[in-house]
Scaffold this active site. Structure first.
Site, PDB file in Angstrom:
ATOM      1  N   GLU A 262       0.911  -1.089   0.148  1.00 34.72           N
ATOM      2  CA  GLU A 262       0.005  -0.012   0.140  1.00 34.72           C
ATOM      3  C   GLU A 262       0.772   1.381  -0.116  1.00 34.72           C
ATOM      4  O   GLU A 262       1.636   1.380   0.904  1.00 34.72           O
ATOM      5  CB  GLU A 262      -0.852  -0.097   1.225  1.00 34.72           C
ATOM      6  CG  GLU A 262      -1.939   0.998   1.066  1.00 34.72           C
ATOM      7  CD  GLU A 262      -3.001   0.446   2.493  1.00 34.72           C
ATOM      8  OE1 GLU A 262      -4.049  -0.206   2.172  1.00 34.72           O
ATOM      9  OE2 GLU A 262      -2.864   0.968   3.445  1.00 34.72           O
ATOM     10  N   CYS A 263       0.697   2.219  -1.037  1.00 33.02           N
ATOM     11  CA  CYS A 263       1.455   3.358  -1.106  1.00 33.02           C
ATOM     12  C   CYS A 263       2.969   2.832  -1.179  1.00 33.02           C
ATOM     13  O   CYS A 263       3.755   2.524  -1.833  1.00 33.02           O
ATOM     14  CB  CYS A 263       1.106   4.245  -0.039  1.00 33.02           C
ATOM     15  SG  CYS A 263       1.578   5.895  -0.400  1.00 33.02           S
ATOM     16  N   GLY A 264       3.705   3.302   0.065  1.00 35.69           N
ATOM     17  CA  GLY A 264       5.148   3.053   0.370  1.00 35.69           C
ATOM     18  C   GLY A 264       5.334   1.698  -0.145  1.00 35.69           C
ATOM     19  O   GLY A 264       6.488   1.196  -0.729  1.00 35.69           O
TER      20      GLY A 264
ATOM     21  N   TYR B 195       3.712  -0.522  -1.864  1.00 37.00           N
ATOM     22  CA  TYR B 195       3.436  -0.480  -3.273  1.00 37.00           C
ATOM     23  C   TYR B 195       4.812  -0.317  -4.026  1.00 37.00           C
ATOM     24  O   TYR B 195       5.242  -0.965  -4.981  1.00 37.00           O
ATOM     25  CB  TYR B 195       2.224   0.177  -3.841  1.00 37.00           C
ATOM     26  CG  TYR B 195       1.987   0.237  -5.414  1.00 37.00           C
ATOM     27  CD1 TYR B 195       1.985  -1.135  -6.166  1.00 37.00           C
ATOM     28  CD2 TYR B 195       1.682   1.544  -5.860  1.00 37.00           C
ATOM     29  CE1 TYR B 195       1.552  -1.011  -7.355  1.00 37.00           C
ATOM     30  CE2 TYR B 195       1.274   1.430  -7.321  1.00 37.00           C
ATOM     31  CZ  TYR B 195       1.169   0.142  -8.071  1.00 37.00           C
ATOM     32  OH  TYR B 195       0.910   0.184  -9.134  1.00 37.00           O
TER      33      TYR B 195
ATOM     34  N   SER C 237      -1.129  -0.778  -4.475  1.00 37.63           N
ATOM     35  CA  SER C 237      -1.680   0.166  -5.208  1.00 37.63           C
ATOM     36  C   SER C 237      -1.234   1.359  -4.197  1.00 37.63           C
ATOM     37  O   SER C 237      -0.901   1.296  -2.947  1.00 37.63           O
ATOM     38  CB  SER C 237      -3.171   0.179  -5.109  1.00 37.63           C
ATOM     39  OG  SER C 237      -3.999   0.477  -3.810  1.00 37.63           O
TER      40      SER C 237
END
Length: 435
Positions: free
Chosen positions: A325-327, A329, A423
């Site tokens: 998730e974010c970082g 990802y 994502s």
């Protein structure tokens, strides 16, 4: 359980410092206090936990269903008698569609509001500002104010004189104090775990609040309106697996406590590991979660973390479900380009290269609809906040169809290869239509 919402006319007014000081001061005075943070913030809750010495939950009036908000309050009610919630932004500031403001949270939970006002650039005008906030919505009770950054005794007298005719109660007056400033970086405050003198800061904030605020009056005002009858339970986001390995350190710190709480309640076991310490995820994990954080600040360490890399590749080979998730990802990708242009190899589990060399802010609430094969079963709410850009995406399936808070179609987002996916979306709750 009684409680208060500490809000402000705008960001930067000092509500975080006041909340931390209040949390520690009340806890030291014997109040069984628990804390919350309004909105999708994943940094401030760690400060709250340090001040209150108990876990802090997010209360997001846009992204969370009211029944989840009340269910979380019920859980915290088992740990304390007083709920102290810090608002985000200004009291009436919400998402782009105008909903989800801290004021909406105050209504959902029945919390009186204490307004922290930065008085450094005003005197008599404070009365007009406070009266406007008090009268703006009839369903929101602004119980009084804490005046912050007051320059002198004369300045205080002017402020008190202006507010006296309005009948607004003043719960405290705090002077300007450079020692009450917290360091910041591009996503907000520098993380609590990186603050070398955090306990000293919190102790000082508590001393100032104890000396300058009327704690008895604040408790009395809170007691006049108990927290709304809580929901005993609510559907939550299902766990990624039954044995979930979760990255947790300064590079991967952006986890929502309510999410982990829901996974445990569903029977999942959680095991934490540190990629920065070159730990591998548990070998028996059937799922691995890499949350957001600051991998860009630790890119060289992550690139050289051989045991972490091997453990993640082993997990992928045995078919464990992996979600970044974010970082997280970005870390699943092939490479990360730092702000100075240096390129660092990442895990290579997704065909993705991201960069901080040309920063661009991406910020806002999202609604996400899982695409076929994603592993997610229902529409969800989420929040996106990052400065990295995508340099390259290779062949892979997309993960979500995304709209913003206004319902505008943002296309498809995220990548998936087999059981590995990721994502930029920080998942928060089931969408109302999914529950």
């Amino acid at each position: 359980m009684s409680g208060l919402l500490i809000a402000a006319p705008a960001s930067g007014s000092g509500k975080t410092t006041v909340t931390l000081g209040l949390a520690r001061a009340l806890a030291d005075a014997g109040v069984r206090l628990v804390s919350g943070k309004a909105g999708p913030d994943y940094i401030d809750p760690a400060f709250h936990a340090a001040a209150s010495r108990k876990p802090c939950l997010n209360y997001d009036p846009w992204a969370m269903r009211p029944e989840l908000i009340r269910a979380n309050a019920a859980i915290q009610g088992g740990e304390g008698d007083f709920l102290l919630v810090e608002a985000m932004m200004g009291l009436f500031d919400g998402a782009a569609d105008g909903t989800g403001a801290p004021a909406d949270l105050a209504v959902t939970l029945g919390l009186p509001v204490v307004l922290v006002v930065d008085c450094s650039r005003m005197s008599q005008s404070v009365a007009a500002l406070v009266k406007g906030y008090t009268d703006f919505r009839g369903d929101v009770r602004v119980a009084g104010v804490i005046l912050n950054k007051v320059g002198s005794a004369r300045h205080e007298a002017m402020l008190r004189g202006a507010l006296e005719a309005s009948g607004i109660e003043i719960f405290g007056v705090l002077g300007s104090d450079p020692a009450l400033a917290l360091p910041e970086r591009h996503l907000g405050l520098v993380q609590a775990g990186e603050h070398g003198a955090l306990e000293t800061f919190i102790t000082h904030a508590a001393d100032v609040v104890t000396r300058c605020c009327n704690l008895e009056r604040l408790l009395a005002v809170a007691a006049t309106r108990p927290v709304q009858p809580p929901a005993p339970s609510a559907l939550r986001l299902p766990p990624l697996g039954q044995r979930i390995a979760i990255a947790q350190d300064q590079a991967f710190a952006f986890t929502y406590e309510h999410l982990l709480m829901g996974w445990r309640a569903a029977g999942a076991s959680l095991a934490f590991f540190s990629p920065l310490a070159d730990d591998a995820p548990a070998a028996d994990a059937d799922a691995v979660y890499l949350p957001g954080g600051y991998p860009e600040l630790h890119a060289a360490t992550l690139a050289n973390a051989g045991r972490f890399r091997q453990g993640m590749q082993d997990a992928a080979r045995r078919g464990a479900r992996i979600y970044g998730e974010c970082g997280g990802y970005m870390t699943l990708g092939e490479a990360l380009v730092a702000a100075d242009g240096s390129r660092y190899g990442m895990l290579g589990l997704l065909p993705l290269v991201t960069s901080f060399a040309e920063r661009r802010r991406h910020l806002g609430y999202r609604r996400v609809r899982p695409l076929a094969g994603s592993g997610f079963a229902a529409p969800m709410t989420a929040h996106e906040f990052h400065y990295s850009t995508v340099v390259h995406e290779g062949e892979a399936d997309r993960l979500f169809a995304v709209t913003d808070a206004m319902g505008e179609d943002l296309g498809e987002a995220g990548l998936r290869r087999g059981a590995v996916s990721g994502s930029y979306m920080h998942l928060i709750d089931l969408a109302p239509e999914a529950a």
